[in-house]
Scaffold this active site. Structure first.
Site, PDB file in Angstrom:
ATOM      1  N   GLU A   5     166.191-134.020  25.432  1.00  0.00           N
ATOM      2  CA  GLU A   5     166.364-134.980  26.524  1.00  0.00           C
ATOM      3  C   GLU A   5     167.197-136.178  26.087  1.00  0.00           C
ATOM      4  OE1 GLU A   5     165.931-137.188  30.105  1.00  0.00           O
ATOM      5  OE2 GLU A   5     165.954-135.063  29.568  1.00  0.00           O
ATOM      6  N   HIS A  64     170.470-134.345  41.227  1.00  0.00           N
ATOM      7  CA  HIS A  64     171.049-134.672  39.920  1.00  0.00           C
ATOM      8  C   HIS A  64     172.072-133.609  39.502  1.00  0.00           C
ATOM      9  CE1 HIS A  64     171.287-137.081  36.428  1.00  0.00           C
ATOM     10  NE2 HIS A  64     170.595-136.313  35.608  1.00  0.00           N
ATOM     11  N   HIS A  74     170.938-135.457  25.732  1.00  0.00           N
ATOM     12  CA  HIS A  74     171.533-135.445  27.077  1.00  0.00           C
ATOM     13  C   HIS A  74     171.806-136.874  27.553  1.00  0.00           C
ATOM     14  CE1 HIS A  74     170.948-134.714  31.647  1.00  0.00           C
ATOM     15  NE2 HIS A  74     172.219-134.566  31.331  1.00  0.00           N
ATOM     16  N   HIS A 115     175.783-119.137  33.580  1.00  0.00           N
ATOM     17  CA  HIS A 115     175.796-119.162  35.044  1.00  0.00           C
ATOM     18  C   HIS A 115     176.096-120.570  35.556  1.00  0.00           C
ATOM     19  CE1 HIS A 115     175.110-117.421  38.908  1.00  0.00           C
ATOM     20  NE2 HIS A 115     174.005-118.091  39.162  1.00  0.00           N
TER      21      HIS A 115
END
Length: 332
Positions: free
Chosen positions: A60, A122, A63, A287
């Site tokens: 986290e 988001h 990021h 993806h």
């Protein structure tokens, strides 16, 4: 300074793509609440020693670090653009506003315990940031006069971009509600019969704030209905992309047409493999990245067609479509 802006815009685009992929990795590894506070982690600028779930916490925080770097670069670009032309070229300022809102969504993702509405917004905000950054980069380049294009083709290109946005939103909703691996078969949904699919409650925009949605709170039939809704959306999107590619191909623009078809088919294959193989992390990231690349392709095509319309309005004679560099090259 003006020479710095195109390079900076390209760097922002690449960093925005990395942020989207890191966000997807944070989501699929269940690291969205690795740090229960924001912007720090357990009151620290990093992950403190002894923090529970340290791997998720570092996922986290990495990021957040990269997203914060993106904010710094976008702010610099907006300042350079303001110094150069003020409000006459607001693209960089709009991008700064979007990235600022993205930071707020990142905060709400934590404080609202990965509420699906916020997580999906988001994701959409991340892809929007990427597309705006790339569009800003393209507009900073010196463009040659494009060829003309029929209005219907422009409308189809806009429809394809809109349909992709809806499909990305559905994909985000599938992911945040943990419905990606709920249908491990084709063409049906495994043990859940078609008659049991709950489409009406699959997209519950009124899910309450409060409980943790880290593992998803929808029932089996609702998740199955959501998953199949995403598959049906993929079919509709492929039809629109095929129509756009055919229109481009007929205009002699073979490479953009082939690129769109290949990107669309790759997305469909990655999505199906992810479902059949219980959404392994590499396939899920591929993806997500494929959706981002497809969005960039459609932004590029829309940009070109809009330039063509502007040239036609000015009564300019047709010329080559666009110079390099760009994501796509013209057909000979």
């Amino acid at each position: 300074m003006p020479r710095l802006q195109p390079s900076l815009a390209l760097g922002i685009t690449l960093l925005a793509l990395l942020v989207v992929l890191l966000g997807a990795y944070t989501r699929v590894t269940g690291s969205g609440l690795g740090c229960p506070d924001w912007p720090g982690c357990y009151g620290s600028i990093g992950v403190p020693d002894g923090a529970p779930a340290a791997v998720q916490a570092w996922t986290e925080m990495i990021h957040r670090y990269v997203a914060g770097s993106l904010m710094v670069l976008v702010t610099l670009q907006a300042w350079l653009s303001w110094r150069r032309s003020g409000w006459r070229e607001p693209a960089a300022l709009i991008l700064l506003a979007v990235v600022t809102f993205q930071a707020m969504l990142g905060m709400w993702t934590v404080t609202l315990k990965v509420w699906p509405q916020v997580v999906t917004l988001h994701l959409l905000g991340g892809v929007t940031t990427l597309c705006l950054a790339y569009l800003h980069f393209r507009r900073l380049q010196a463009n040659a006069r494009p060829t003309g294009s029929p209005p219907r083709l422009r409308h189809l290109a806009w429809l394809a971009l809109l349909a992709l946005g809806v499909q990305i939103a559905l994909g985000g909703w599938v992911s945040t509600n943990h419905a990606g691996a709920i249908c491990p078969s084709m063409p049906g949904c495994g043990a859940v019969a078609w008659s049991a699919l709950d489409f009406s409650n699959a997209v519950q925009l009124g899910q309450p704030v409060g409980p943790s949605y880290l593992a998803g709170n929808l029932g089996l039939n609702e998740r199955a209905g959501l998953h199949m809704l995403h598959r049906l959306g993929a079919v509709a999107l492929l039809v629109i992309l095929a129509a756009l590619a055919w229109g481009l191909y007929r205009r002699g623009l073979r490479r953009p047409a082939v690129a769109i078809v290949l990107a669309g088919l790759a997305q469909a294959v990655l999505g199906l493999l992810g479902a059949l193989l219980a959404t392994p992390i590499p396939l899920t990231l591929a993806h997500t990245g494929g959706a981002a690349v497809l969005a960039l392709l459609l932004v590029e095509v829309n940009h070109r067609l809009n330039l063509a319309a502007q040239a036609a309005d000015r009564g300019e004679a047709p010329a080559r479509w666009l110079p390099r560099p760009s994501l796509l090259r013209d057909a000979p």
